[in-house]
Design an enzyme around this catalytic site. Sequence first.
Site, short mmCIF file in Angstrom:
data_model
loop_
_atom_site.label_atom_id
_atom_site.label_comp_id
_atom_site.label_asym_id
_atom_site.label_seq_id
_atom_site.Cartn_x
_atom_site.Cartn_y
_atom_site.Cartn_z
CG ASP A 1 -8.28 3.76 -0.69
OD1 ASP A 1 -7.88 3.41 0.43
OD2 ASP A 1 -7.55 4.31 -1.53
CG HIS B 1 -1.89 1.08 1.29
ND1 HIS B 1 -1.57 2.37 1.66
CD2 HIS B 1 -3.20 1.09 0.96
CE1 HIS B 1 -2.66 3.12 1.57
NE2 HIS B 1 -3.66 2.37 1.14
#
Length: 350
Positions: free
Chosen positions: A313, A187
């Site tokens: 997200d 990430h």
Amino acid sequence: MTHALTTGGDRGYLRIATEEAFATREQIDAYLRMVRDGSADQGMTSLWGFYAQSPSERATEIIERLLDLGDRRLADMDATGIDVAILSLTSPGVQPLTDVAEATAMVARANTYLAERCAAHPTRFVGMTSIAPQDPAWSVAEIHRGAALGLRGVMVNSHTQGHYLDEPQFDPIFRALADTGQPLYIHPQTLPDAMIGGLIEAGLDGAIFGFGVETGMHLLRLITTGIFDRYPDLQIAVGHGGEAIPYWLYRMDYMHKAGVRSGRYAKLKPLKKDFFGCLRENVLATTSGLPFPPAIKLMIEVMGEDRVMYAMDYPYEYVADEVRAHDLLDIPDTTKKKLMQTNAERVFKL
Ligand code: 1DF
Ligand code: MN
């Protein structure tokens, strides 16, 4: 609004969201301490100086949502038709902490807490193990502990104080992934000072651009230094449309081969598996932050329909119409079910 969003598979698939963030209070307190005592670097100061201190609605809502692994999050999932959230400790995890004992203790508590919340809502929450790459040997043990707690997959927020996972001290982490059969999710996080020049002054250091550049580079470093030759079964997921790599894959592959042929870099060796092979056999991309049909269709075309997964997200993007944009993609129903549900079930062994 084109259609109501409900859970339960009314459109022929469940929606499994694969890059969903949570935070612990002590984690945010640690970031705030670093911002205030000046030990945070420029990127951390820009990002967490904002989220942890700004009175803006965006910042305060995101902090509240990050801290909830219960009713509020479930209500938000219900309201947007998300059946399952694959949860991970928000970026940058404990990776910027210079006190290794503090970092490992804090991330262990977060993993234990996450596993408890997943056990409390086993049909809705799945968690990934977070680690402290500052201490590779400890991280290996934590990867095994996380797997034993029922967590699936390992989250790393890109660089650790300027260090990248292709460096040899991190090899035991890849061994542990192989031994436990888990994917790695890389990430984004804030850019190291060595890389952030030119970006903050134009407001480009965060999720808008800097994140993608740095995280894309991280994956590319792993590819050019042969991680998938060493670990041919390793699966690495990246968000945000594969951090743009599918889009310029041809150029990267062409220039990599040209560089290897001409002996330009001593370190650059021919790969058993070229860039196309890596993206089609070892890399997974998620649609976090990119509910954009041309980009999703390009990812599926370049990487194959088994390698692209839905992500919201949350809570950084919590937009019902972005879920609808996925539902309305003009791709075959079988491909859409893979995108929204079954690829994640396979990758995370749900
Ligand atoms: C932001 C975006 C922050 C994402 C994140 O973690 C994050 C943001 C601190 O908008 O500032 O995970 N994201 O993945 O796009
Ligand atoms: Mn994210």
